[in-house]
Write a protein that holds these residues in place. Structure first.
Motif, PDB file in Angstrom:
ATOM      1  N   ALA A 155       0.840  -1.192   0.000  1.00  0.00           N
ATOM      2  CA  ALA A 155       0.000   0.000   0.000  1.00  0.00           C
ATOM      3  C   ALA A 155       0.877   1.246   0.000  1.00  0.00           C
ATOM      4  O   ALA A 155       1.882   1.310   0.722  1.00  0.00           O
ATOM      5  CB  ALA A 155      -0.925   0.013   1.213  1.00  0.00           C
ATOM      6  N   LEU A 156       0.489   2.221  -0.813  1.00  0.00           N
ATOM      7  CA  LEU A 156       1.211   3.485  -0.916  1.00  0.00           C
ATOM      8  C   LEU A 156       0.241   4.646  -0.732  1.00  0.00           C
ATOM      9  O   LEU A 156      -0.943   4.543  -1.083  1.00  0.00           O
ATOM     10  CB  LEU A 156       1.891   3.642  -2.277  1.00  0.00           C
ATOM     11  N   VAL A 157       0.747   5.754  -0.216  1.00  0.00           N
ATOM     12  CA  VAL A 157      -0.025   6.990  -0.088  1.00  0.00           C
ATOM     13  C   VAL A 157       0.404   7.958  -1.182  1.00  0.00           C
ATOM     14  O   VAL A 157       1.308   7.673  -1.972  1.00  0.00           O
ATOM     15  CB  VAL A 157       0.182   7.623   1.303  1.00  0.00           C
ATOM     16  N   GLY A 158      -0.247   9.135  -1.215  1.00  0.00           N
ATOM     17  CA  GLY A 158       0.137  10.145  -2.185  1.00  0.00           C
ATOM     18  C   GLY A 158       1.472  10.763  -1.820  1.00  0.00           C
ATOM     19  O   GLY A 158       1.561  11.602  -0.916  1.00  0.00           O
ATOM     20  N   MET A 159       2.511  10.377  -2.504  1.00  0.00           N
ATOM     21  CA  MET A 159       3.868  10.780  -2.147  1.00  0.00           C
ATOM     22  C   MET A 159       4.095  12.262  -2.432  1.00  0.00           C
ATOM     23  O   MET A 159       3.863  12.728  -3.546  1.00  0.00           O
ATOM     24  CB  MET A 159       4.881   9.932  -2.898  1.00  0.00           C
ATOM     25  N   GLY A 160       4.536  12.969  -1.407  1.00  0.00           N
ATOM     26  CA  GLY A 160       4.862  14.374  -1.570  1.00  0.00           C
ATOM     27  C   GLY A 160       3.674  15.301  -1.696  1.00  0.00           C
ATOM     28  O   GLY A 160       3.839  16.509  -1.861  1.00  0.00           O
ATOM     29  N   ALA A 161       2.453  14.769  -1.603  1.00  0.00           N
ATOM     30  CA  ALA A 161       1.271  15.583  -1.849  1.00  0.00           C
ATOM     31  C   ALA A 161       0.856  16.423  -0.649  1.00  0.00           C
ATOM     32  O   ALA A 161       0.042  17.331  -0.788  1.00  0.00           O
ATOM     33  CB  ALA A 161       0.104  14.702  -2.280  1.00  0.00           C
ATOM     34  N   ALA A 162       1.411  16.147   0.509  1.00  0.00           N
ATOM     35  CA  ALA A 162       1.063  16.930   1.704  1.00  0.00           C
ATOM     36  C   ALA A 162       2.245  17.814   2.077  1.00  0.00           C
ATOM     37  O   ALA A 162       2.345  18.956   1.632  1.00  0.00           O
ATOM     38  CB  ALA A 162       0.685  15.991   2.849  1.00  0.00           C
ATOM     39  N   THR A 163       3.174  17.292   2.868  1.00  0.00           N
ATOM     40  CA  THR A 163       4.332  18.072   3.298  1.00  0.00           C
ATOM     41  C   THR A 163       5.159  18.571   2.126  1.00  0.00           C
ATOM     42  O   THR A 163       5.702  19.678   2.153  1.00  0.00           O
ATOM     43  CB  THR A 163       5.213  17.230   4.238  1.00  0.00           C
ATOM     44  N   GLY A 164       5.240  17.776   1.071  1.00  0.00           N
ATOM     45  CA  GLY A 164       6.077  18.139  -0.074  1.00  0.00           C
ATOM     46  C   GLY A 164       5.462  19.119  -1.041  1.00  0.00           C
ATOM     47  O   GLY A 164       6.137  19.574  -1.970  1.00  0.00           O
ATOM     48  N   LYS A 165       4.156  19.448  -0.852  1.00  0.00           N
ATOM     49  CA  LYS A 165       3.464  20.473  -1.651  1.00  0.00           C
ATOM     50  C   LYS A 165       3.336  20.118  -3.138  1.00  0.00           C
ATOM     51  O   LYS A 165       3.149  20.996  -3.983  1.00  0.00           O
ATOM     52  CB  LYS A 165       4.175  21.839  -1.533  1.00  0.00           C
ATOM     53  N   VAL A 166       3.420  18.843  -3.474  1.00  0.00           N
ATOM     54  CA  VAL A 166       3.282  18.433  -4.876  1.00  0.00           C
ATOM     55  C   VAL A 166       1.799  18.433  -5.244  1.00  0.00           C
ATOM     56  O   VAL A 166       0.988  17.814  -4.553  1.00  0.00           O
ATOM     57  CB  VAL A 166       3.881  17.031  -5.102  1.00  0.00           C
ATOM     58  N   PRO A 167       1.392  19.118  -6.319  1.00  0.00           N
ATOM     59  CA  PRO A 167      -0.018  19.125  -6.718  1.00  0.00           C
ATOM     60  C   PRO A 167      -0.521  17.701  -6.970  1.00  0.00           C
ATOM     61  O   PRO A 167       0.220  16.870  -7.500  1.00  0.00           O
ATOM     62  CB  PRO A 167      -0.017  19.949  -8.015  1.00  0.00           C
ATOM     63  N   PRO A 168      -1.760  17.392  -6.585  1.00  0.00           N
ATOM     64  CA  PRO A 168      -2.267  16.022  -6.728  1.00  0.00           C
ATOM     65  C   PRO A 168      -2.111  15.435  -8.128  1.00  0.00           C
ATOM     66  O   PRO A 168      -1.745  14.265  -8.272  1.00  0.00           O
ATOM     67  CB  PRO A 168      -3.736  16.161  -6.337  1.00  0.00           C
ATOM     68  N   ARG A 169      -2.388  16.228  -9.158  1.00  0.00           N
ATOM     69  CA  ARG A 169      -2.289  15.698 -10.521  1.00  0.00           C
ATOM     70  C   ARG A 169      -0.858  15.324 -10.871  1.00  0.00           C
ATOM     71  O   ARG A 169      -0.599  14.291 -11.499  1.00  0.00           O
ATOM     72  CB  ARG A 169      -2.812  16.745 -11.511  1.00  0.00           C
ATOM     73  N   VAL A 170       0.091  16.153 -10.463  1.00  0.00           N
ATOM     74  CA  VAL A 170       1.505  15.866 -10.712  1.00  0.00           C
ATOM     75  C   VAL A 170       1.931  14.637  -9.916  1.00  0.00           C
ATOM     76  O   VAL A 170       2.616  13.742 -10.428  1.00  0.00           O
ATOM     77  CB  VAL A 170       2.376  17.084 -10.352  1.00  0.00           C
ATOM     78  N   CYS A 171       1.515  14.583  -8.664  1.00  0.00           N
ATOM     79  CA  CYS A 171       1.814  13.434  -7.812  1.00  0.00           C
ATOM     80  C   CYS A 171       1.319  12.142  -8.460  1.00  0.00           C
ATOM     81  O   CYS A 171       2.059  11.152  -8.559  1.00  0.00           O
ATOM     82  CB  CYS A 171       1.168  13.619  -6.433  1.00  0.00           C
TER      83      CYS A 171
END
Length: 224
Positions: A155-171
């Motif tokens: 199982a994986l989460v959205g990498m970098g999408a929270a603390t890393g500020k990566v936009p969801p679509r880019v993530c």
């Protein structure tokens, strides 16, 4: 090396509490229906391994790392940092990962892969998500090479999408890149993985935001 598709398939679960990340995954992974997508905490997923985006020192003091540390206990950070010290001299480069026993029955393993060097860092203008996701899957290959079939689900989460500020679509698109590379190839080492991804994604800033990039595996290696 090319992936041996006769080996048991890996069940891949993407799960996140952020609805925007989940919707972005559904778009990016629309043509890969074998990937499960859920909204919710990774703690609810019954799999062999959880993947936690971390920092280069393995300090589990924020984001998903902190949630997992509270759930599994402080010993998990000690195991992660010991693996980083033993395998990487104490600093885990982005584009590499460690896989350690969790000390629990669910999951049996924790894969830690850095999306950033420090505990809080904006990585929205980097390739770190693709590197981290590919490295996590590389760690699955490595663990299964040591003990065949020990990780059959992850199982994986959205990498970098929270603390890393990566936009969801880019993530989502960069995680798709990491997943498809895992389907096609595994590497002898993380240095080769990083070189391959960086060489083929170095012009990503000039591409349309919604474009997905499938990395072409090196052709010089043969089947194991």
């Amino acid at each position: 090396m090319p992936v041996d598709h006769e080996k048991p398939l890996l069940r891949v679960v993407l799960t996140d509490v952020n609805d925007r990340v989940v919707q972005a995954w559904r778009a990016a992974f629309a043509d890969t229906p074998e990937v499960e997508i859920h909204q919710g905490s990774i703690l609810t997923r019954q799999v062999d391994a959880w993947v936690s985006p971390t920092n280069s020192r393995g300090r589990m003091d924020g984001g998903v790392d902190a949630v997992i540390k509270r759930h599994l206990g402080a010993g998990i950070q000690l195991r992660v940092q010991r693996a980083i010290r033993d395998g990487f001299g104490g600093s885990l480069p982005v584009g590499s990962a460690v896989c350690v026993p969790s000390g629990a029955t669910n999951p049996q393993f924790l894969i830690s892969t850095p999306t950033m060097e420090q505990s809080a860092q904006n990585v929205s203008e980097t390739l770190n998500v693709a590197l981290a996701c590919a490295a996590a899957f590389q760690a699955v290959h490595a663990q299964n090479a040591k003990a065949s079939g020990s990780i059959r689900s992850v199982a994986l989460v959205g990498m970098g999408a929270a603390t890393g500020k990566v936009p969801p679509r880019v993530c989502a698109n960069l995680m798709w890149t990491g997943y498809t590379l895992f389907q096609d190839h595994y590497f002898d080492d993380y240095d080769d993985l990083r070189r391959t991804i960086c060489a083929q994604l170095d012009d990503i800033d000039s591409r349309p935001e919604g474009e997905r990039v499938r990395v072409t595996p090196p052709s010089r290696t043969g089947r194991r």
